[in-house]
Design a protein around this motif. Structure first.
Motif, PDB file in Angstrom:
ATOM      1  N   ALA A  22     -17.441  19.493  39.015  1.00 54.30           N
ATOM      2  CA  ALA A  22     -17.399  20.688  39.921  1.00 54.30           C
ATOM      3  C   ALA A  22     -18.304  22.210  39.192  1.00 54.30           C
ATOM      4  CB  ALA A  22     -16.286  20.945  40.320  1.00 54.30           C
ATOM      5  N   ARG A  23     -19.610  22.121  39.963  1.00 52.67           N
ATOM      6  CA  ARG A  23     -20.292  23.085  38.856  1.00 52.67           C
ATOM      7  C   ARG A  23     -20.271  24.172  40.520  1.00 52.67           C
ATOM      8  NH1 ARG A  23     -25.039  22.153  38.132  1.00 52.67           N
ATOM      9  NH2 ARG A  23     -25.636  20.158  38.857  1.00 52.67           N
ATOM     10  N   GLY A  24     -20.322  25.335  40.349  1.00 46.48           N
ATOM     11  CA  GLY A  24     -20.143  26.399  42.143  1.00 46.48           C
ATOM     12  C   GLY A  24     -20.526  27.442  40.853  1.00 46.48           C
ATOM     13  N   PRO A  25     -20.192  28.660  42.219  1.00 41.98           N
ATOM     14  CA  PRO A  25     -19.237  30.224  41.834  1.00 41.98           C
ATOM     15  C   PRO A  25     -17.928  29.860  41.091  1.00 41.98           C
ATOM     16  CG  PRO A  25     -19.923  29.333  43.821  1.00 41.98           C
ATOM     17  CD  PRO A  25     -20.455  28.455  43.473  1.00 41.98           C
ATOM     18  N   GLU A  26     -18.059  31.545  39.907  1.00 46.50           N
ATOM     19  CA  GLU A  26     -16.616  30.962  39.524  1.00 46.50           C
ATOM     20  C   GLU A  26     -16.071  31.463  40.457  1.00 46.50           C
ATOM     21  OE1 GLU A  26     -16.349  33.771  36.852  1.00 46.50           O
ATOM     22  OE2 GLU A  26     -15.178  32.462  35.133  1.00 46.50           O
ATOM     23  N   PRO A  27     -15.773  32.433  41.089  1.00 50.99           N
ATOM     24  CA  PRO A  27     -14.314  32.800  42.751  1.00 50.99           C
ATOM     25  C   PRO A  27     -14.075  31.334  43.710  1.00 50.99           C
ATOM     26  CG  PRO A  27     -16.478  33.983  42.859  1.00 50.99           C
ATOM     27  CD  PRO A  27     -16.972  33.187  41.975  1.00 50.99           C
ATOM     28  N   TRP A  28     -14.930  30.147  43.700  1.00 53.43           N
ATOM     29  CA  TRP A  28     -14.565  29.327  44.154  1.00 53.43           C
ATOM     30  C   TRP A  28     -14.352  28.193  43.331  1.00 53.43           C
ATOM     31  CZ3 TRP A  28     -19.603  28.189  47.164  1.00 53.43           C
ATOM     32  CH2 TRP A  28     -19.641  28.927  48.584  1.00 53.43           C
ATOM     33  N   ILE A  29     -14.742  27.867  41.835  1.00 54.04           N
ATOM     34  CA  ILE A  29     -14.610  26.946  41.466  1.00 54.04           C
ATOM     35  C   ILE A  29     -13.247  27.195  40.142  1.00 54.04           C
ATOM     36  CG2 ILE A  29     -15.078  25.577  38.632  1.00 54.04           C
ATOM     37  CD1 ILE A  29     -16.292  25.360  41.268  1.00 54.04           C
ATOM     38  N   VAL A  50     -20.770  17.395  41.303  1.00 56.38           N
ATOM     39  CA  VAL A  50     -20.356  18.141  42.336  1.00 56.38           C
ATOM     40  C   VAL A  50     -20.755  19.551  42.898  1.00 56.38           C
ATOM     41  CG1 VAL A  50     -18.652  18.406  44.438  1.00 56.38           C
ATOM     42  CG2 VAL A  50     -18.456  16.372  42.654  1.00 56.38           C
ATOM     43  N   GLN A  51     -21.933  19.938  43.467  1.00 56.52           N
ATOM     44  CA  GLN A  51     -22.283  20.917  43.836  1.00 56.52           C
ATOM     45  C   GLN A  51     -22.254  22.111  44.310  1.00 56.52           C
ATOM     46  OE1 GLN A  51     -24.230  23.076  41.069  1.00 56.52           O
ATOM     47  NE2 GLN A  51     -24.128  24.147  41.894  1.00 56.52           N
ATOM     48  N   PHE A  52     -21.520  23.159  43.921  1.00 58.70           N
ATOM     49  CA  PHE A  52     -21.784  23.754  45.015  1.00 58.70           C
ATOM     50  C   PHE A  52     -22.205  25.066  45.535  1.00 58.70           C
ATOM     51  CE2 PHE A  52     -17.439  21.518  44.474  1.00 58.70           C
ATOM     52  CZ  PHE A  52     -17.170  21.234  45.390  1.00 58.70           C
ATOM     53  N   THR A  53     -22.744  25.870  46.404  1.00 61.09           N
ATOM     54  CA  THR A  53     -24.127  26.517  46.396  1.00 61.09           C
ATOM     55  C   THR A  53     -23.709  27.714  48.060  1.00 61.09           C
ATOM     56  OG1 THR A  53     -26.018  25.522  45.830  1.00 61.09           O
ATOM     57  CG2 THR A  53     -26.443  26.874  46.730  1.00 61.09           C
ATOM     58  N   ALA A  54     -23.839  28.623  47.179  1.00 62.37           N
ATOM     59  CA  ALA A  54     -22.488  29.848  48.664  1.00 62.37           C
ATOM     60  C   ALA A  54     -24.299  30.106  48.843  1.00 62.37           C
ATOM     61  CB  ALA A  54     -22.769  31.171  47.645  1.00 62.37           C
ATOM     62  N   ASP A  55     -24.723  30.185  50.519  1.00 58.37           N
ATOM     63  CA  ASP A  55     -25.204  30.320  51.106  1.00 58.37           C
ATOM     64  C   ASP A  55     -25.329  31.026  51.906  1.00 58.37           C
ATOM     65  OD1 ASP A  55     -28.260  30.584  52.710  1.00 58.37           O
ATOM     66  OD2 ASP A  55     -28.533  28.054  52.011  1.00 58.37           O
ATOM     67  N   ALA A  56     -25.445  32.812  52.299  1.00 60.68           N
ATOM     68  CA  ALA A  56     -25.115  33.510  53.035  1.00 60.68           C
ATOM     69  C   ALA A  56     -25.680  33.787  54.294  1.00 60.68           C
ATOM     70  CB  ALA A  56     -25.554  35.400  52.938  1.00 60.68           C
ATOM     71  N   PRO A  82     -19.653  25.352  61.184  1.00 59.42           N
ATOM     72  CA  PRO A  82     -20.612  26.114  60.965  1.00 59.42           C
ATOM     73  C   PRO A  82     -20.363  26.753  59.853  1.00 59.42           C
ATOM     74  CG  PRO A  82     -19.172  26.226  63.824  1.00 59.42           C
ATOM     75  CD  PRO A  82     -19.066  24.944  62.964  1.00 59.42           C
ATOM     76  N   GLY A  83     -20.827  27.088  59.172  1.00 57.27           N
ATOM     77  CA  GLY A  83     -20.424  27.773  57.380  1.00 57.27           C
ATOM     78  C   GLY A  83     -20.641  26.845  56.214  1.00 57.27           C
ATOM     79  N   PHE A  84     -20.878  25.281  56.991  1.00 56.93           N
ATOM     80  CA  PHE A  84     -20.413  24.021  55.659  1.00 56.93           C
ATOM     81  C   PHE A  84     -22.161  23.504  56.251  1.00 56.93           C
ATOM     82  CE2 PHE A  84     -16.223  26.055  56.223  1.00 56.93           C
ATOM     83  CZ  PHE A  84     -16.161  26.019  55.200  1.00 56.93           C
ATOM     84  N   GLU A  85     -22.393  22.848  54.929  1.00 56.96           N
ATOM     85  CA  GLU A  85     -23.371  22.185  55.219  1.00 56.96           C
ATOM     86  C   GLU A  85     -23.455  20.519  54.145  1.00 56.96           C
ATOM     87  OE1 GLU A  85     -27.442  22.573  56.241  1.00 56.96           O
ATOM     88  OE2 GLU A  85     -27.131  23.399  57.745  1.00 56.96           O
ATOM     89  N   GLY A  86     -22.179  19.646  54.139  1.00 54.37           N
ATOM     90  CA  GLY A  86     -21.514  19.032  52.813  1.00 54.37           C
ATOM     91  C   GLY A  86     -22.704  17.261  52.762  1.00 54.37           C
ATOM     92  N   GLU A 102     -18.606  32.942  52.521  1.00 57.46           N
ATOM     93  CA  GLU A 102     -16.642  33.618  53.436  1.00 57.46           C
ATOM     94  C   GLU A 102     -15.670  31.755  52.538  1.00 57.46           C
ATOM     95  OE1 GLU A 102     -15.290  35.905  53.955  1.00 57.46           O
ATOM     96  OE2 GLU A 102     -17.055  36.943  53.237  1.00 57.46           O
ATOM     97  N   ALA A 103     -16.203  31.019  52.771  1.00 59.70           N
ATOM     98  CA  ALA A 103     -15.512  29.863  52.369  1.00 59.70           C
ATOM     99  C   ALA A 103     -14.830  30.292  51.398  1.00 59.70           C
ATOM    100  CB  ALA A 103     -16.655  29.097  51.652  1.00 59.70           C
ATOM    101  N   THR A 104     -13.824  29.579  51.452  1.00 59.19           N
ATOM    102  CA  THR A 104     -12.504  29.719  50.217  1.00 59.19           C
ATOM    103  C   THR A 104     -12.749  28.009  48.893  1.00 59.19           C
ATOM    104  OG1 THR A 104     -10.942  28.399  51.374  1.00 59.19           O
ATOM    105  CG2 THR A 104     -11.186  30.596  52.072  1.00 59.19           C
TER     106      THR A 104
END
Lengths: 272, 92
Positions: A22-29, A50-56, A82-86, A102-104
């Motif tokens: 899993a790779r992505g922003p530290e607050p999520w990971i 598994v990549q996580f990307t924040a997209d405002a 809403p708020g997610f595309e995976g 705002e995802a957790t």
């Protein structure tokens, strides 16, 4: 996620023959990295990225990601809300979730669970909705629809170890199948794996009893309790075949139980 | 409500598997399943987009040597339940 440009982080996660990076922003990971630190893949196991990307630019989430219905076809699973595309692709061996900031971490954890379900199936195993209880060293999978009593049965089984009260990973072994713990629900004890002894379909009843479960009904119930994969029309024939293979060596019963531990007496009498 | 001239066809994503004399029918989009006995399985298989509901009932009455009126009532009720579950569609 508050920081405008959070640091990137990564961690490895795996159970049995599965492995995800899993790779992505530290607050999520970081929270998951801490919570799942002991769930490391076996050495030499090839990991899916598994990549996580924040997209405002995405709309604000209207609820947690687990409320989004997975759409799966031919080994590609999409999650859209809403708020997610995976998307998780078994063919590519990778997954990517774009999510609103705002995802957790809970949403991130759910996406990893979906990726694990896909990868486990692609590698011969199955993630299974069940309470996995280890009794006298043997693994028992107590399953049923929501509200059938999985959590209650796990609670009533104390002090027996509970691999998980909601999701376990089934993995083929040279002799039968192994039932592995997962971090996706409540657990009791430190046992991580046990040989699968029986599948028990929970039915609330006035008295404890074991009864045969007709083969067709058993197959349907087991498939329906296989998350993500049961939504994939192209993979369903293989899923049905895999459950049939498992049922050649692992017995399945209807377990009538009431709110006490007497159900273990009838299990021990029949299977112990 | 179905009528006797309706032509039925199985849902395109429906997946079936025979198991110990029964037919397990899985509806992947709903995550649900139904288990059919031999008669139910025959109704499903006859619903191939070429027969009306009446023709299906006629076929079953002959194949199972059963009372025509009873078969018609059973087929209508059963086919309606499969349509309601999304396993069968009415061909337009």
């Amino acid at each position: 996620m508050n920081a405008a440009n959070p640091r990137a982080a990564a961690f490895d996660f795996g159970i049995a023959g599965t492995a995800l990076r899993a790779r992505g922003p530290e607050p999520w990971i970081a929270p998951l990295q801490t919570a799942w630190a002991t769930w490391q893949p076996a050495p030499e196991t090839t990991a899916w990225d598994v990549q996580f990307t924040a997209d405002a630019r995405l709309p604000l989430p209207q609820g947690p990601l687990f409320e989004a219905l997975p759409r799966a076809r031919g080994g590609v699973c999409t999650l859209a809300a809403p708020g997610f595309e995976g998307e998780v692709s078994a063919a590519v061996g990778a997954a990517h979730l774009r999510a609103h900031p705002e995802a957790t971490p809970g949403d991130v954890g759910y996406f990893l669970r979906v990726a694990l379900a896909m990868q486990a199936f692609a590698r011969g195993g199955m993630l299974f909705h069940t309470a996995g209880i280890v009794h006298r060293g043997q693994g028992y999978a107590l399953f049923g629809v929501s509200g059938s009593g999985k959590t209650t049965a796990a609670h009533l089984s104390a002090p027996d170890p509970v691999l998980n009260d909601d999701l376990v990973l089934l993995w083929p072994a040279p002799a039968g199948w192994q039932m592995y713990a997962t971090p996706f629900g409540k657990r009791r004890g430190d046992v991580r794996v046990a040989p699968l002894r029986a599948l028990l379909r929970l039915i609330k009843a006035p008295a404890a009893a074991l009864a045969p479960l007709p083969a067709g009904r058993a197959l349907g119930e087991l498939v329906a309790n296989t998350p993500v994969l049961s939504a994939d029309a192209l993979w369903l024939p293989e899923l049905l075949a895999r459950w049939e293979t498992l049922l050649r060596t692992i017995p399945v019963y209807a377990l009538h139980f009431r709110r006490d531990a007497t159900f273990w007496e009838v299990i021990d009498a029949e299977l112990g | 409500m179905l009528n006797w001239d309706d032509v039925l066809v199985t849902a395109p994503t429906l997946v079936t598997r025979e198991s110990d004399g029964e037919l397990v029918v899985v509806l992947p989009e709903q995550g649900k399943f139904v288990v059919l006995n031999a008669t139910g399985a025959r109704v499903l298989r006859l619903s191939d987009g070429t027969r009306t509901l009446r023709e299906i009932a006629d076929t079953l009455a002959v194949e199972f040597s059963a009372d025509q009126a009873q078969v018609e009532a059973d087929v209508l009720r059963f086919a309606q339940s499969l349509v309601d579950r999304g396993a069968l569609h009415v061909l337009k």
